[in-house]
Design a protein around this motif. Sequence first.
Motif, PDB file in Angstrom:
ATOM      1  N   LYS A 155       0.826  -1.198   0.000  1.00 54.59           N
ATOM      2  CA  LYS A 155       0.000   0.000   0.000  1.00 54.59           C
ATOM      3  C   LYS A 155       0.865   1.254   0.000  1.00 54.59           C
ATOM      4  CE  LYS A 155      -3.405   2.646   2.546  1.00 54.59           C
ATOM      5  NZ  LYS A 155      -4.241   2.784   3.758  1.00 54.59           N
ATOM      6  N   ALA A 156       1.902   1.282   0.848  1.00 51.95           N
ATOM      7  CA  ALA A 156       2.774   2.455   0.912  1.00 51.95           C
ATOM      8  C   ALA A 156       3.501   2.668  -0.410  1.00 51.95           C
ATOM      9  CB  ALA A 156       3.778   2.297   2.055  1.00 51.95           C
ATOM     10  N   ALA A 157       3.974   1.577  -1.028  1.00 51.73           N
ATOM     11  CA  ALA A 157       4.677   1.698  -2.302  1.00 51.73           C
ATOM     12  C   ALA A 157       3.732   2.169  -3.406  1.00 51.73           C
ATOM     13  CB  ALA A 157       5.306   0.359  -2.679  1.00 51.73           C
ATOM     14  N   THR A 158       2.508   1.641  -3.405  1.00 53.50           N
ATOM     15  CA  THR A 158       1.529   2.068  -4.405  1.00 53.50           C
ATOM     16  C   THR A 158       1.183   3.535  -4.233  1.00 53.50           C
ATOM     17  OG1 THR A 158       0.598  -0.167  -4.433  1.00 53.50           O
ATOM     18  CG2 THR A 158      -0.735   1.583  -5.399  1.00 53.50           C
ATOM     19  N   LEU A 159       1.095   3.977  -2.982  1.00 51.53           N
ATOM     20  CA  LEU A 159       0.796   5.383  -2.718  1.00 51.53           C
ATOM     21  C   LEU A 159       1.905   6.281  -3.271  1.00 51.53           C
ATOM     22  CD1 LEU A 159      -1.445   6.996  -1.210  1.00 51.53           C
ATOM     23  CD2 LEU A 159       0.095   7.059   0.754  1.00 51.53           C
ATOM     24  N   LEU A 160       3.158   5.881  -3.046  1.00 53.85           N
ATOM     25  CA  LEU A 160       4.272   6.655  -3.599  1.00 53.85           C
ATOM     26  C   LEU A 160       4.228   6.651  -5.129  1.00 53.85           C
ATOM     27  CD1 LEU A 160       7.253   5.595  -1.292  1.00 53.85           C
ATOM     28  CD2 LEU A 160       6.100   7.811  -1.367  1.00 53.85           C
ATOM     29  N   PHE A 161       3.936   5.487  -5.699  1.00 54.86           N
ATOM     30  CA  PHE A 161       3.858   5.373  -7.155  1.00 54.86           C
ATOM     31  C   PHE A 161       2.792   6.307  -7.722  1.00 54.86           C
ATOM     32  CE2 PHE A 161       2.016   3.271 -10.917  1.00 54.86           C
ATOM     33  CZ  PHE A 161       3.130   3.254 -11.743  1.00 54.86           C
ATOM     34  N   VAL A 162       1.637   6.361  -7.057  1.00 55.03           N
ATOM     35  CA  VAL A 162       0.543   7.221  -7.512  1.00 55.03           C
ATOM     36  C   VAL A 162       0.979   8.685  -7.501  1.00 55.03           C
ATOM     37  CG1 VAL A 162      -1.731   8.125  -6.888  1.00 55.03           C
ATOM     38  CG2 VAL A 162      -1.322   5.664  -6.878  1.00 55.03           C
ATOM     39  N   TYR A 163       1.591   9.110  -6.408  1.00 57.95           N
ATOM     40  CA  TYR A 163       1.944  10.524  -6.301  1.00 57.95           C
ATOM     41  C   TYR A 163       3.155  10.880  -7.155  1.00 57.95           C
ATOM     42  CZ  TYR A 163      -1.590  11.000  -2.722  1.00 57.95           C
ATOM     43  OH  TYR A 163      -2.792  11.041  -2.059  1.00 57.95           O
ATOM     44  N   PHE A 164       4.087   9.955  -7.341  1.00 55.83           N
ATOM     45  CA  PHE A 164       5.174  10.195  -8.285  1.00 55.83           C
ATOM     46  C   PHE A 164       4.613  10.392  -9.694  1.00 55.83           C
ATOM     47  CE2 PHE A 164       8.680   7.773  -5.739  1.00 55.83           C
ATOM     48  CZ  PHE A 164       8.690   8.808  -4.823  1.00 55.83           C
ATOM     49  N   ALA A 195      10.099   2.379  -3.861  1.00 56.76           N
ATOM     50  CA  ALA A 195      10.083   3.799  -4.198  1.00 56.76           C
ATOM     51  C   ALA A 195      11.079   4.105  -5.317  1.00 56.76           C
ATOM     52  CB  ALA A 195      10.397   4.640  -2.969  1.00 56.76           C
ATOM     53  N   PHE A 196      12.255   3.492  -5.233  1.00 61.80           N
ATOM     54  CA  PHE A 196      13.253   3.697  -6.282  1.00 61.80           C
ATOM     55  C   PHE A 196      12.751   3.164  -7.617  1.00 61.80           C
ATOM     56  CE2 PHE A 196      16.855   2.049  -8.771  1.00 61.80           C
ATOM     57  CZ  PHE A 196      17.576   3.229  -8.951  1.00 61.80           C
ATOM     58  N   GLY A 197      12.179   1.960  -7.592  1.00 60.33           N
ATOM     59  CA  GLY A 197      11.649   1.394  -8.827  1.00 60.33           C
ATOM     60  C   GLY A 197      10.529   2.236  -9.409  1.00 60.33           C
ATOM     61  N   ALA A 198       9.641   2.750  -8.540  1.00 61.89           N
ATOM     62  CA  ALA A 198       8.545   3.591  -9.019  1.00 61.89           C
ATOM     63  C   ALA A 198       9.079   4.873  -9.648  1.00 61.89           C
ATOM     64  CB  ALA A 198       7.598   3.922  -7.870  1.00 61.89           C
ATOM     65  N   ALA A 199      10.092   5.468  -9.014  1.00 62.03           N
ATOM     66  CA  ALA A 199      10.670   6.691  -9.561  1.00 62.03           C
ATOM     67  C   ALA A 199      11.305   6.451 -10.926  1.00 62.03           C
ATOM     68  CB  ALA A 199      11.707   7.255  -8.587  1.00 62.03           C
ATOM     69  N   VAL A 200      11.986   5.318 -11.076  1.00 63.51           N
ATOM     70  CA  VAL A 200      12.624   4.997 -12.356  1.00 63.51           C
ATOM     71  C   VAL A 200      11.578   4.796 -13.448  1.00 63.51           C
ATOM     72  CG1 VAL A 200      13.984   3.261 -13.579  1.00 63.51           C
ATOM     73  CG2 VAL A 200      14.714   4.049 -11.324  1.00 63.51           C
TER      74      VAL A 200
END
Length: 212
Positions: free
Chosen positions: A27-36, A164-169
């Motif tokens: 959930k936390a990773a998905t939230l970061l992915f959404v906002y990124f 988070a790193f993967g989502a940012a990439v």
Amino acid sequence: MLHPHTTRQDQEREETSMAGQDHPTLKAATLLFVYFAAMAAGMVDLSLSAGYLASSGAGPLIGGVAALMAGLAFLAWSLWGLHRNSLVVPQLVLPALVAAAAIHVAVLAAGLLAPSRSLDISHLAALGVTLMALAGAGWLRRHPKTNGGGTHGQPRTGRLLAAAFGAAVVVASVATPGLAASMAGQHAVPHGEHGQAPTEGVNPALNPGHHH
């Protein structure tokens, strides 16, 4: 084996609830992915607005103002959501993301149906990151109680950092070409030319690396 007073539907509901409470990191990773993704969509929209507003005519002016408002709205929503660490106002944002995606699809279709058959990379990138934010926000909306597991229900730090790193990439790989293809990106000074002396009056043949 079922309890005498427990129906199969109750057991399935309980198992679904328990399964949804075992992935706080997801959930936390998905939230970061959404906002990124929303932040990237905002930046691409702002770059698009710069190109529209620099053009003449009522159509580009309307498009520029709309892209400017959308870009600022996405940036504000992403910063607010990161501050709150939750999916904020999804009942308003999800329809807005759908509308933004539909607009980008319409612009892309118009370009492909035009005689020149051009593909707007900036709108394509904006569509990509908008769909990323929409998919992640939709998943979070369907799993609002995914907050258990881990130590005292907290996300696992190492996995969250990796996610988070993967989502940012992933987001950057989609947004960067769109920013580079925009008018602002095309007029940006290349990194290798920062700090170089002006070349007015210099024969271009003697300075082939400096082009605008």
